[in-house]
Design a protein around this motif. Structure first.
Motif, mmCIF file in Angstrom:
data_model
loop_
_atom_site.group_PDB
_atom_site.id
_atom_site.type_symbol
_atom_site.label_atom_id
_atom_site.label_comp_id
_atom_site.label_asym_id
_atom_site.label_seq_id
_atom_site.Cartn_x
_atom_site.Cartn_y
_atom_site.Cartn_z
ATOM 1 N N GLN A 162 -3.360 10.021 -0.521
ATOM 2 C CA GLN A 162 -4.034 10.304 0.749
ATOM 3 C C GLN A 162 -5.106 9.251 1.024
ATOM 4 N N ALA A 163 -5.884 8.903 0.009
ATOM 5 C CA ALA A 163 -6.942 7.901 0.176
ATOM 6 C C ALA A 163 -6.348 6.529 0.521
ATOM 7 N N ILE A 164 -5.249 6.162 -0.140
ATOM 8 C CA ILE A 164 -4.601 4.875 0.127
ATOM 9 C C ILE A 164 -4.095 4.822 1.566
ATOM 10 N N VAL A 165 -3.405 5.866 1.991
ATOM 11 C CA VAL A 165 -2.853 5.927 3.346
ATOM 12 C C VAL A 165 -3.979 5.881 4.379
ATOM 13 N N ASP A 166 -5.031 6.659 4.153
ATOM 14 C CA ASP A 166 -6.145 6.687 5.100
ATOM 15 C C ASP A 166 -6.837 5.331 5.192
ATOM 16 N N SER A 167 -7.084 4.696 4.045
ATOM 17 C CA SER A 167 -7.790 3.410 4.055
ATOM 18 C C SER A 167 -6.933 2.284 4.627
ATOM 19 N N ALA A 168 -5.617 2.419 4.534
ATOM 20 C CA ALA A 168 -4.713 1.393 5.056
ATOM 21 C C ALA A 168 -4.487 1.535 6.560
ATOM 22 N N GLY A 169 -4.989 2.618 7.152
ATOM 23 C CA GLY A 169 -4.780 2.835 8.577
ATOM 24 C C GLY A 169 -3.355 3.235 8.908
ATOM 25 N N VAL A 170 -2.665 3.830 7.934
ATOM 26 C CA VAL A 170 -1.279 4.248 8.141
ATOM 27 C C VAL A 170 -1.263 5.542 8.944
ATOM 28 N N ILE A 171 -0.417 5.580 9.937
ATOM 29 C CA ILE A 171 -0.248 6.758 10.787
ATOM 30 C C ILE A 171 0.937 7.530 10.243
ATOM 31 N N VAL A 172 0.684 8.726 9.764
ATOM 32 C CA VAL A 172 1.701 9.539 9.110
ATOM 33 C C VAL A 172 2.384 10.426 10.147
ATOM 34 N N GLN A 173 3.691 10.201 10.351
ATOM 35 C CA GLN A 173 4.444 11.071 11.256
ATOM 36 C C GLN A 173 5.007 12.246 10.471
ATOM 37 N N SER A 174 5.598 11.962 9.313
ATOM 38 C CA SER A 174 6.130 13.019 8.446
ATOM 39 C C SER A 174 5.178 13.164 7.270
ATOM 40 N N SER A 175 4.669 14.348 7.059
ATOM 41 C CA SER A 175 3.647 14.539 6.027
ATOM 42 C C SER A 175 4.137 14.216 4.617
ATOM 43 N N ASP A 176 5.454 14.096 4.430
ATOM 44 C CA ASP A 176 5.968 13.708 3.114
ATOM 45 C C ASP A 176 6.093 12.190 2.974
ATOM 46 N N LEU A 177 5.543 11.438 3.933
ATOM 47 C CA LEU A 177 5.517 9.965 3.965
ATOM 48 C C LEU A 177 6.879 9.313 4.224
ATOM 49 N N THR A 178 7.882 10.082 4.596
ATOM 50 C CA THR A 178 9.185 9.465 4.840
ATOM 51 C C THR A 178 9.199 8.642 6.122
ATOM 52 N N VAL A 179 8.309 8.943 7.074
ATOM 53 C CA VAL A 179 8.192 8.154 8.300
ATOM 54 C C VAL A 179 6.708 7.943 8.596
ATOM 55 N N LYS B 85 0.833 -1.209 0.000
ATOM 56 C CA LYS B 85 0.000 0.000 0.000
ATOM 57 C C LYS B 85 0.863 1.253 0.000
ATOM 58 N N MET B 86 1.971 1.220 0.732
ATOM 59 C CA MET B 86 2.880 2.370 0.738
ATOM 60 C C MET B 86 3.495 2.574 -0.643
ATOM 61 N N ALA B 87 3.826 1.479 -1.326
ATOM 62 C CA ALA B 87 4.373 1.573 -2.680
ATOM 63 C C ALA B 87 3.342 2.195 -3.619
ATOM 64 N N ALA B 88 2.093 1.779 -3.494
ATOM 65 C CA ALA B 88 1.029 2.342 -4.332
ATOM 66 C C ALA B 88 0.849 3.834 -4.036
ATOM 67 N N ALA B 89 0.900 4.209 -2.774
ATOM 68 C CA ALA B 89 0.758 5.620 -2.397
ATOM 69 C C ALA B 89 1.922 6.451 -2.930
ATOM 70 N N ALA B 90 3.128 5.897 -2.897
ATOM 71 C CA ALA B 90 4.310 6.619 -3.381
ATOM 72 C C ALA B 90 4.216 6.913 -4.871
ATOM 73 N N GLU B 91 3.573 6.030 -5.624
ATOM 74 C CA GLU B 91 3.454 6.189 -7.076
ATOM 75 C C GLU B 91 2.249 7.034 -7.490
ATOM 76 N N ALA B 92 1.306 7.237 -6.593
ATOM 77 C CA ALA B 92 0.048 7.910 -6.915
ATOM 78 C C ALA B 92 0.157 9.429 -6.788
ATOM 79 N N ASP B 93 -0.839 10.128 -7.379
ATOM 80 C CA ASP B 93 -0.913 11.567 -7.153
ATOM 81 C C ASP B 93 -1.346 11.784 -5.701
#
Length: 117
Positions: free
Chosen positions: A74-91, A61-69
């Motif tokens: 944002q939708a992928i990260v939210d639906s996956a339940g990913v907790i974003v520490q760095s808004s640029d997705l680095t952490v 899911k992170m790979a898909a989010a990295a490739e997406a607009d």
């Protein structure tokens, strides 16, 4: 859930919006082909740290989010339940607290990208 300072939403209840990483420079000029190879190597090896099915699914899911607009990411990260520490997705963290560190080269192109010869 995750680490201190990370959450699905800000204190006012709004979701933490992701963004592209700030412009960055690779240590030496790099071609698009070399950049793609680096990305492929990262995504091929990263899920094997820990190897649990949940971790592998989150890496996918992170790979898909990295490739997406940004809106789809944002939708992928939210639906996956990913907790974003760095808004640029680095952490980021999953809901079990597993940490995911993404290098900038999988999230955006460097400022010194050169044409393939």
């Amino acid at each position: 859930m995750g680490c201190a300072g990370s959450s699905h939403s800000k204190p006012d209840g709004t979701v933490k919006k992701i963004r592209k990483p700030k412009p960055w420079k690779h240590p030496q000029p790099i071609t698009k082909t070399q950049l793609i190879q680096l990305r492929d190597e990262f995504w091929d090896t990263a899920p094997h740290y820990g190897g649990r099915k949940g971790i592998i699914a989150t890496w996918e899911k992170m790979a898909a989010a990295a490739e997406a607009d940004l809106s789809l990411a944002q939708a992928i990260v939210d639906s996956a339940g990913v907790i974003v520490q760095s808004s640029d997705l680095t952490v980021c963290y999953d809901e079990r607290g597993a940490k995911y560190e993404l290098p900038k080269y999988v999230l955006s192109e460097p400022t010194n990208l050169i044409q393939d010869s």
